[in-house]
Design an enzyme around this catalytic site. Structure first.
Site, PDB file in Angstrom:
ATOM      1  N   HIS A  76     -11.950   9.374   6.465  1.00  0.00           N
ATOM      2  CA  HIS A  76     -11.705   8.042   6.743  1.00  0.00           C
ATOM      3  C   HIS A  76     -11.067   7.652   8.082  1.00  0.00           C
ATOM      4  O   HIS A  76     -11.411   7.011   8.766  1.00  0.00           O
ATOM      5  CB  HIS A  76     -10.585   7.594   5.790  1.00  0.00           C
ATOM      6  CG  HIS A  76     -10.156   6.377   5.507  1.00  0.00           C
ATOM      7  ND1 HIS A  76     -11.043   5.173   5.528  1.00  0.00           N
ATOM      8  CD2 HIS A  76      -8.974   5.696   5.726  1.00  0.00           C
ATOM      9  CE1 HIS A  76     -10.543   3.995   5.420  1.00  0.00           C
ATOM     10  NE2 HIS A  76      -9.150   4.192   5.656  1.00  0.00           N
ATOM     11  N   ARG A 102      -1.517   9.438   1.095  1.00  0.00           N
ATOM     12  CA  ARG A 102      -3.010   9.670   0.895  1.00  0.00           C
ATOM     13  C   ARG A 102      -3.414  11.080   0.599  1.00  0.00           C
ATOM     14  O   ARG A 102      -4.191  11.302  -0.152  1.00  0.00           O
ATOM     15  CB  ARG A 102      -3.680   9.052   1.959  1.00  0.00           C
ATOM     16  CG  ARG A 102      -3.899   7.517   2.171  1.00  0.00           C
ATOM     17  CD  ARG A 102      -4.859   7.034   3.025  1.00  0.00           C
ATOM     18  NE  ARG A 102      -4.628   5.522   2.895  1.00  0.00           N
ATOM     19  CZ  ARG A 102      -5.224   4.698   3.753  1.00  0.00           C
ATOM     20  NH1 ARG A 102      -5.733   5.209   4.933  1.00  0.00           N
ATOM     21  NH2 ARG A 102      -4.988   3.639   3.435  1.00  0.00           N
ATOM     22  N   GLU A 158       0.949  -1.150  -0.071  1.00  0.00           N
ATOM     23  CA  GLU A 158       0.045  -0.094   0.037  1.00  0.00           C
ATOM     24  C   GLU A 158       0.787   1.115  -0.138  1.00  0.00           C
ATOM     25  O   GLU A 158       1.970   0.813   0.285  1.00  0.00           O
ATOM     26  CB  GLU A 158      -1.015   0.063   1.207  1.00  0.00           C
ATOM     27  CG  GLU A 158      -2.034  -1.053   1.083  1.00  0.00           C
ATOM     28  CD  GLU A 158      -2.909  -1.086   2.253  1.00  0.00           C
ATOM     29  OE1 GLU A 158      -3.733   0.055   2.308  1.00  0.00           O
ATOM     30  OE2 GLU A 158      -3.527  -2.103   2.583  1.00  0.00           O
ATOM     31  N   ARG A 165      -1.702   9.095   9.085  1.00  0.00           N
ATOM     32  CA  ARG A 165      -1.370   7.606   9.228  1.00  0.00           C
ATOM     33  C   ARG A 165      -0.916   6.790   7.969  1.00  0.00           C
ATOM     34  O   ARG A 165      -1.644   7.016   6.878  1.00  0.00           O
ATOM     35  CB  ARG A 165      -2.657   6.860  10.025  1.00  0.00           C
ATOM     36  CG  ARG A 165      -2.665   5.586  10.112  1.00  0.00           C
ATOM     37  CD  ARG A 165      -3.812   4.794  10.673  1.00  0.00           C
ATOM     38  NE  ARG A 165      -4.994   4.957   9.921  1.00  0.00           N
ATOM     39  CZ  ARG A 165      -5.206   4.291   8.896  1.00  0.00           C
ATOM     40  NH1 ARG A 165      -4.515   3.311   8.544  1.00  0.00           N
ATOM     41  NH2 ARG A 165      -6.393   4.451   8.205  1.00  0.00           N
TER      42      ARG A 165
HETATM   43  C1  SIN Z   1      -7.572   0.915   2.366  1.00  0.00           C
HETATM   44  O1  SIN Z   1      -7.936  -0.334   2.273  1.00  0.00           O
HETATM   45  O2  SIN Z   1      -7.220   1.449   1.577  1.00  0.00           O
HETATM   46  C2  SIN Z   1      -7.773   1.510   4.002  1.00  0.00           C
HETATM   47  C3  SIN Z   1      -7.023   0.761   4.775  1.00  0.00           C
HETATM   48  C4  SIN Z   1      -6.428   1.772   5.862  1.00  0.00           C
HETATM   49  O3  SIN Z   1      -7.088   2.931   6.152  1.00  0.00           O
HETATM   50  O4  SIN Z   1      -5.350   1.437   6.523  1.00  0.00           O
END
Ligand code: SIN
Length: 525
Positions: free
Chosen positions: A333, A273, A112, A368
């Site tokens: 989020h 993000r 990620e 985060r």
């Molecule tokens: C996601 O799956 O994009 C969100 C996971 C997260 O907020 O760490």
């Protein structure tokens, strides 16, 4: 209600993990706001980050966490997270967590944004649900633990300077009081303070409101993470389109089909993000068209098998995840700020603890790192259980935190001519919850400015001045306004841009003035 030894408010990963740690030492009561599985935990798709790979170490995980946190991570909390994370995840595996495995039989690791290696353990695209399942099964088997669901927590009982339990409404609207030796807030996030959010209806920041009213310190409330890719389709819920898709090669494209993120950041689609979220909005404004996520260049069978939950949600709104361009946009989020705690979940109020998203250990700094949230709940939930069994004491104020103008956190000053950002004029708020969410999304969302935030604060500043709430519904609105007001005011105060907090009028990070956690407290907590 009979007194209990330990009271846990919240049924997500932090609360459940704490309950498991407490059950051998006394009677535990877990209060949940809705159905047991209805928490942010259950909605977490991407996975749980932990240094499991041969190319990974806790030190590398710490470095990525700190880089994402944009100069504001509490490095001692980060060290706890990354070092205790792997053994705590192994324990979860030993308890029966079914994560996806690689060909070698070890947990498969996803990628990620802002992770330098593959580090994300996952159970398809419903990792939170799987972790919740394992923890709930364990809690259900504990002879000393009891659960009450559909509870609205309203007030911490504070006597002689310490927390003694909680008042709450049950599902039928009757009010109750439960006394406890130690009380843990594990109430999760506050995404529902904003109109557009990936969070479920329960995520209204109740624990923050409870702590504020009880006089406990709260910190870093300006730092809200806006996820870049929620479904952006008129009339459909803003469900999360996981970052893990981009980790597997999905691309963001504009209305003309051009992949644009590399123009905006060297890490392209896997940039932090906040960068991707603002990039999407700007691209959309510049091109006059929505932005889409496309997976059409990937193997369709793989996409559907790897992301079955997201594929099913897309199918419900008539989209084929593997083939169609999926319209996406940012939504609130995750809350980096929260109830100020030490690394053992102690708040400033003796007897009151907080863990998981509601808490602010400082571990996430201003932003985060993806998939650190389930890990946070697991690690700090387990730690809070240890501290709750010790003699109650309040957490000391950490050296990198400053206390700000706490007296007006709830009931703002009535002030005529002063135009300093902190000088808030009082106008009783008559906003209902929907209006609060609109104001927050418009004025305290992804792009903030003094003008918009001042408007928000003015619109919300009756939150503490209204008559004390009496019914469950009045409490719901009161708490939402309290949290919204506290976020807007914190965002107005911080005149720089850092992590999730972007001020269009102060677009740069300013370490000389603002590399500090700002704490609010009512009274002398
Ligand atoms: C996601 O799956 O994009 C969100 C996971 C997260 O907020 O760490």
């Amino acid at each position: 209600m009979h007194p209990v030894d330990f009271l846990v408010v919240g049924g997500g990963v932090a609360g459940l993990r704490a309950a498991i740690g407490l059950a051998a030492s006394g009677r535990v009561l877990v209060l949940t706001k809705a159905e047991p599985a209805e928490s942010n935990t259950g909605y977490a798709q991407g996975g749980i980050a932990a240094a499991f790979g041969d190319d990974d170490t806790p030190a590398l995980h710490a470095a990525d966490t700190v880089r994402a946190g944009d100069g504001l991570c509490d490095e001692s909390a980060v060290a706890v997270l990354v070092e205790e994370g792997p053994p705590d995840v192994r324990e979860l595996l030993a308890w029966g967590a079914r994560f996806d495995l690689g060909a070698d039989g070890r947990p498969a690791l996803g990628r990620e944004a802002a992770h330098s290696v593959r580090r994300v353990l996952h159970a398809g695209d419903a990792t939170g649900r799987e972790i919740g399942r394992v923890l709930w099964e364990r809690v259900s088997g504990l002879a000393t633990a009891e659960t009450i669901d559909h509870v609205l927590a309203t007030e911490i009982i504070v006597e002689d300077g310490r927390a003694r339990g909680l008042r709450y409404f049950d599902a039928a609207g009757a009010s109750h009081e439960v006394r406890a030796g130690a009380t843990l807030l594990a109430t999760g996030g506050a995404g529902r303070v904003f109109r557009e959010t990936t969070n479920p209806a329960v995520a209204t920041g109740d624990g923050i409101a409870l702590a504020i009213h009880a006089g406990a310190r709260v910190a870093d409330l300006e730092f809200v993470q806006f996820h870049p890719t929620a479904l952006n389709l008129a009339g459909a819920p803003r469900f999360l389109i996981s970052e893990a898709l981009r980790g597997e090669g999905a691309r963001l494209v504009n209305g003309r089909g051009d992949a644009f993120m590399l123009r905006r950041h060297p890490d392209g689609d896997l940039a932090p993000r906040d960068v991707v979220a603002r990039g999407i909005v700007r691209e959309s404004e510049e091109t006059g068209a929505p932005v889409f996520l496309t997976l059409a260049h990937l193997d369709a069978g793989y996409v559907r098998a790897r992301f079955p939950t997201i594929a099913a949600m897309c199918a419900q709104v008539g989209l084929d995840l593997a083939r169609d361009p999926i319209p996406v946009g940012p939504a609130a989020h995750y809350m980096m700020g929260g109830v100020d705690t030490d690394e053992w979940g102690r708040t400033s109020l003796p007897g009151l603890f907080a863990a998981g998203e509601v808490a602010c250990t400082g571990v996430h700094g201003a932003n985060r790192l993806a998939s650190n949230s389930l890990l946070e709940g697991l690690v700090f939930g387990a730690r809070a259980a240890v501290a709750m069994q010790q003699p109650a004491r309040g957490a000391a104020l950490k050296a990198d935190r400053i206390i700000a103008d706490g007296s007006s956190l709830i009931a703002p000053a009535v002030d005529g001519g002063d135009d300093r950002p902190d000088a808030i004029r009082h106008q009783p708020s008559a906003l209902d919850s929907e209006a609060v969410r609109d104001v927050m999304w418009r004025n305290a969302g992804l792009f903030r400015s003094r003008e918009g935030l001042t408007d928000a604060v003015h619109a919300l500043d009756g939150a503490g001045a209204a008559a004390p709430p009496a019914t469950a519904d009045e409490w719901r609105q009161h708490n939402l306004r309290t949290v919204a007001y506290a976020i807007a005011r914190a965002a107005l105060r911080r005149e720089e841009s850092r992590g999730g907090h972007f001020r269009a009028d102060f677009p740069r990070r300013d370490d000389a003035r603002w590399q500090v956690h700002i704490v609010d407290a009512r009274g002398d907590a």
